[in-house]
Design a protein around this motif. Structure first.
Motif, PDB file in Angstrom:
ATOM      1  N   PHE A 282       5.854   0.579  38.779  1.00 10.98           N
ATOM      2  CA  PHE A 282       5.820   1.811  37.989  1.00 10.98           C
ATOM      3  C   PHE A 282       6.728   1.703  36.768  1.00 10.98           C
ATOM      4  N   HIS A 283       7.875   1.051  36.946  1.00 11.61           N
ATOM      5  CA  HIS A 283       8.844   0.933  35.848  1.00 11.61           C
ATOM      6  C   HIS A 283       8.721  -0.397  35.100  1.00 11.61           C
ATOM      7  N   HIS A 284       7.683  -1.179  35.438  1.00 16.94           N
ATOM      8  CA  HIS A 284       7.426  -2.464  34.762  1.00 16.94           C
ATOM      9  C   HIS A 284       8.628  -3.409  34.914  1.00 16.94           C
ATOM     10  N   LEU A 285       9.115  -3.527  36.152  1.00 16.08           N
ATOM     11  CA  LEU A 285      10.286  -4.355  36.432  1.00 16.08           C
ATOM     12  C   LEU A 285       9.884  -5.610  37.195  1.00 16.08           C
ATOM     13  N   LYS A 286      10.559  -6.703  36.870  1.00 17.66           N
ATOM     14  CA  LYS A 286      10.377  -7.965  37.578  1.00 17.66           C
ATOM     15  C   LYS A 286      11.597  -8.224  38.458  1.00 17.66           C
ATOM     16  N   CYS A 287      11.340  -8.734  39.668  1.00 15.84           N
ATOM     17  CA  CYS A 287      12.422  -8.947  40.635  1.00 15.84           C
ATOM     18  C   CYS A 287      12.367 -10.382  41.154  1.00 15.84           C
ATOM     19  N   LEU A 288      13.538 -10.990  41.293  1.00 13.25           N
ATOM     20  CA  LEU A 288      13.671 -12.307  41.908  1.00 13.25           C
ATOM     21  C   LEU A 288      14.525 -12.168  43.160  1.00 13.25           C
ATOM     22  N   GLN A 313       5.164  -8.446  40.762  1.00 12.44           N
ATOM     23  CA  GLN A 313       6.481  -7.911  40.416  1.00 12.44           C
ATOM     24  C   GLN A 313       7.620  -8.725  41.034  1.00 12.44           C
ATOM     25  N   ILE A 314       7.336  -9.481  42.090  1.00  6.55           N
ATOM     26  CA  ILE A 314       8.400 -10.118  42.866  1.00  6.55           C
ATOM     27  C   ILE A 314       8.135 -11.609  43.015  1.00  6.55           C
ATOM     28  N   GLU A 315       9.175 -12.407  42.807  1.00  3.56           N
ATOM     29  CA  GLU A 315       9.109 -13.844  43.060  1.00  3.56           C
ATOM     30  C   GLU A 315      10.302 -14.241  43.941  1.00  3.56           C
ATOM     31  N   TYR A 316      10.204 -15.421  44.529  1.00  5.11           N
ATOM     32  CA  TYR A 316      11.203 -15.849  45.512  1.00  5.11           C
ATOM     33  C   TYR A 316      11.690 -17.266  45.223  1.00  5.11           C
ATOM     34  N   MET A 317      12.937 -17.511  45.592  1.00  6.03           N
ATOM     35  CA  MET A 317      13.530 -18.853  45.531  1.00  6.03           C
ATOM     36  C   MET A 317      14.325 -19.094  46.809  1.00  6.03           C
ATOM     37  N   ASP A 318      14.440 -20.364  47.165  1.00  2.21           N
ATOM     38  CA  ASP A 318      15.252 -20.761  48.315  1.00  2.21           C
ATOM     39  C   ASP A 318      16.725 -20.654  47.932  1.00  2.21           C
ATOM     40  N   ILE A 319      17.461 -19.802  48.605  1.00  5.26           N
ATOM     41  CA  ILE A 319      18.852 -19.545  48.246  1.00  5.26           C
ATOM     42  C   ILE A 319      19.748 -20.745  48.528  1.00  5.26           C
ATOM     43  N   HIS A 320      19.288 -21.655  49.386  1.00  8.30           N
ATOM     44  CA  HIS A 320      20.102 -22.824  49.733  1.00  8.30           C
ATOM     45  C   HIS A 320      19.721 -24.071  48.928  1.00  8.30           C
ATOM     46  N   ASN A 321      18.873 -23.897  47.934  1.00 11.65           N
ATOM     47  CA  ASN A 321      18.513 -25.016  47.061  1.00 11.65           C
ATOM     48  C   ASN A 321      19.752 -25.463  46.274  1.00 11.65           C
ATOM     49  N   LYS A 322      20.166 -26.694  46.471  1.00 17.89           N
ATOM     50  CA  LYS A 322      21.412 -27.189  45.862  1.00 17.89           C
ATOM     51  C   LYS A 322      21.320 -27.305  44.341  1.00 17.89           C
ATOM     52  N   GLU A 323      20.097 -27.284  43.832  1.00 18.44           N
ATOM     53  CA  GLU A 323      19.937 -27.403  42.379  1.00 18.44           C
ATOM     54  C   GLU A 323      20.081 -26.063  41.656  1.00 18.44           C
ATOM     55  N   HIS A 436      17.364   3.368  39.720  1.00 16.64           N
ATOM     56  CA  HIS A 436      17.936   4.298  38.740  1.00 16.64           C
ATOM     57  C   HIS A 436      18.937   3.587  37.823  1.00 16.64           C
ATOM     58  N   SER A 437      19.741   2.722  38.399  1.00 20.15           N
ATOM     59  CA  SER A 437      20.748   2.010  37.624  1.00 20.15           C
ATOM     60  C   SER A 437      20.108   1.067  36.603  1.00 20.15           C
ATOM     61  N   ILE A 438      18.958   0.501  36.976  1.00 20.36           N
ATOM     62  CA  ILE A 438      18.273  -0.421  36.065  1.00 20.36           C
ATOM     63  C   ILE A 438      17.631   0.328  34.903  1.00 20.36           C
ATOM     64  N   VAL A 439      16.913   1.420  35.206  1.00 19.46           N
ATOM     65  CA  VAL A 439      16.104   2.096  34.176  1.00 19.46           C
ATOM     66  C   VAL A 439      16.761   3.344  33.605  1.00 19.46           C
ATOM     67  N   ASN A 440      17.875   3.785  34.258  1.00 16.03           N
ATOM     68  CA  ASN A 440      18.601   4.970  33.783  1.00 16.03           C
ATOM     69  C   ASN A 440      17.681   6.190  33.696  1.00 16.03           C
ATOM     70  N   ASP A 441      16.885   6.403  34.739  1.00 15.25           N
ATOM     71  CA  ASP A 441      15.959   7.537  34.791  1.00 15.25           C
ATOM     72  C   ASP A 441      16.600   8.662  35.607  1.00 15.25           C
ATOM     73  N   PRO A 442      16.924   9.809  34.988  1.00 20.68           N
ATOM     74  CA  PRO A 442      17.593  10.902  35.700  1.00 20.68           C
ATOM     75  C   PRO A 442      16.721  11.546  36.759  1.00 20.68           C
ATOM     76  N   ASN A 443      15.423  11.265  36.762  1.00 18.63           N
ATOM     77  CA  ASN A 443      14.523  11.874  37.737  1.00 18.63           C
ATOM     78  C   ASN A 443      14.520  11.142  39.076  1.00 18.63           C
ATOM     79  N   ILE A 444      15.137   9.980  39.125  1.00 20.78           N
ATOM     80  CA  ILE A 444      15.195   9.223  40.380  1.00 20.78           C
ATOM     81  C   ILE A 444      16.389   9.703  41.200  1.00 20.78           C
TER      82      ILE A 444
END
Length: 459
Positions: A282-288, A313-323, A436-444
């Motif tokens: 809805f807010h056109h946000l991308k998340c990793l 909207q969402i993508e994933y990475m291995d948190i233990h990837n040493k690179e 709300h913190s990302i988009v600063n929308d007072p309605n959230i």
């Protein structure tokens, strides 16, 4: 990045929480000076925790604590007396002269009333037996008083029906063990018709309800061919091993069970109306999300509104990837970056402390980058940890109970600590606060409140 959008980092230390009075004290403030500094200098609060694993934790973070669709469907069903599945259960039991085994939790009076609601439909005809098998999930010996009162309440309510008895009572952690199957199929186990004595014995031996060994109250419950089982599967209690042993017994559940597609469910699972990826879209946000590969499917399933399949909207990475380098990750074009760490895999206090100190160093590194780049940052947990077999030393095991509340630290320069605070709430409200913190929308709706005499009374 879009206008009015502030890149935000959510750093999750899942399992981190507020210690109970009888828990081993890890002393987070000494092990994690950077986290302690952020707690002092920015908005900080504790919020309610009702979750004990990452599956439930992410479901509630995404969907909301109250969004258990089938639970509410049963609660509000005014046509239950005509439900064809329940009527078919009764018809089968009458036709085959068999019993119905109803497996349910004993969490509160509301659950008891729902059990009675089902029984009232099943017992429109009184020609078959129903045995209620109780599953206890409570994790504190202080809960035994409530458990006793609920057992007595259930006992009193079922006197309205002929041929309904309480059969087996057991803690959730023993359901998959052989002793439970032996009791269910062979009737081999402890009999305690005066269950008050058994409960008091477990209380005196400091056996928590979740670990309570199975016992039975009334005879005649032993499973036979063509019997019927009905599971009140509101929550993700793991009883798969036990269910897989159920042979020649028809399996019914309140809502679909993925592990057992042949189970006949009373209700189809309702699609949630509100969930995390929908808000992102809805807010056109991308998340990793940086997590371990074995958790990706579950996290995605919950974030995606209980649906599988790709979500843009969402993508994933291995948190233990040493690179992976934190600096590079934070520069990637995502609006929200989630670091998903957990304390669940540790059983030794020393290893846990070492890991927490490592995480504290990462918190410091991420905070400094966020501070220089004007990013927002949250530190929290989506579930608490409870283990009673932590290795404290060579010959000592301790209880670790950080499961009642989890912390939230919010670093957003629009909300200085001198003027704002975080109210007590839920992980679902935390997820809204992050958006709300990302988009600063007072309605959230958020956990954020202005300081003042009325701040604690605002909803």
């Amino acid at each position: 990045m879009q206008n009015n959008i502030t890149k935000t980092v959510l750093f999750l230390i899942n399992g981190l929480g507020v210690a109970s009075k009888d828990s081993f004290d890890i002393k987070f403030n000494e092990l994690m000076p950077n986290l302690s500094m952020l707690m002092r200098n920015y908005l900080y609060s504790n919020i309610e925790n009702i979750n004990y694993n990452y599956k439930n934790g992410y479901r509630n973070f995404s969907l909301g604590n109250d969004l258990l669709p089938t639970y509410h469907q049963l609660e509000n069903d005014s046509n239950l007396m005509k439900n064809p599945t329940i009527l078919n259960i009764a018809s089968d039991a009458i036709k085959n002269h068999t019993k119905v085994h109803l497996f349910c939790f004993l969490d509160n009076e509301q659950v008891i009333n729902q059990v009675i609601k089902i029984i009232s439909v099943l017992k429109q005809q009184n020609e078959f037996l129903i045995f209620i098998h109780i599953i206890l999930r409570q994790k504190d010996c202080l809960s035994y008083d409530t458990i006793l009162s609920m057992l007595k309440m259930l006992e009193e309510k079922i006197t309205l029906f002929k041929g309904v008895e309480i059969g087996i009572v057991a803690g959730e952690r023993v359901i998959n063990k052989d002793k439970y199957s032996e009791l269910f199929y062979k009737g081999l186990g402890e009999k305690w018709p005066d269950y008050t004595r058994k409960i008091n014995y477990c209380r005196n031996t400091q056996t928590i309800p979740r670990d309570l060994d199975p016992f039975y109250i009334h005879t005649g419950f032993k499973a036979q061919s063509n019997d019927i089982s009905l599971f009140f599967n509101y929550e993700d209690v793991n009883c798969n091993e036990f269910i897989s042993k159920i042979k020649n017994i028809k399996l019914y559940t309140l809502f679909p069970m993925k592990s057992f597609p042949y189970a006949i469910n009373i209700y189809g699972e309702l699609a949630p109306l509100d969930y995390f990826s929908k808000k992102l879209e809805f807010h056109h946000l991308k998340c990793l999300v940086l997590t371990t590969p074995n958790r990706i499917n579950t996290i995605h399933y919950n974030f995606n509104g209980l649906k599988e399949g790709k979500n843009n909207q969402i993508e994933y990475m291995d948190i233990h990837n040493k690179e992976i380098e934190i600096e590079r990750i934070l520069q990637l074009p995502y609006h929200l970056i989630i670091f998903d760490y957990d304390l669940e895999s540790f059983n030794e206090i020393k290893r846990l402390k070492d890991f927490l100190m490592t995480l504290d160093e990462r918190i410091d590194k991420i905070y400094n980058i966020c501070d220089q780049s004007n990013y927002n940052m949250f530190i929290s947990s989506v579930y608490g940890i409870y283990k009673d077999d932590y290795i404290a030393s060579v010959d000592k095991k301790v209880k670790l109970d950080y499961s009642t509340e989890v912390p939230v630290v919010m670093i957003d320069r629009k909300y200085p600590k001198s003027k704002f605070l975080l109210k007590y709430g839920s992980t679902y409200q935390l997820s809204n606060t992050i958006i709300h913190s990302i988009v600063n929308d007072p309605n959230i709706p958020t956990l954020i409140r202005k300081r003042g005499i009325l701040s604690f009374f605002k909803d």
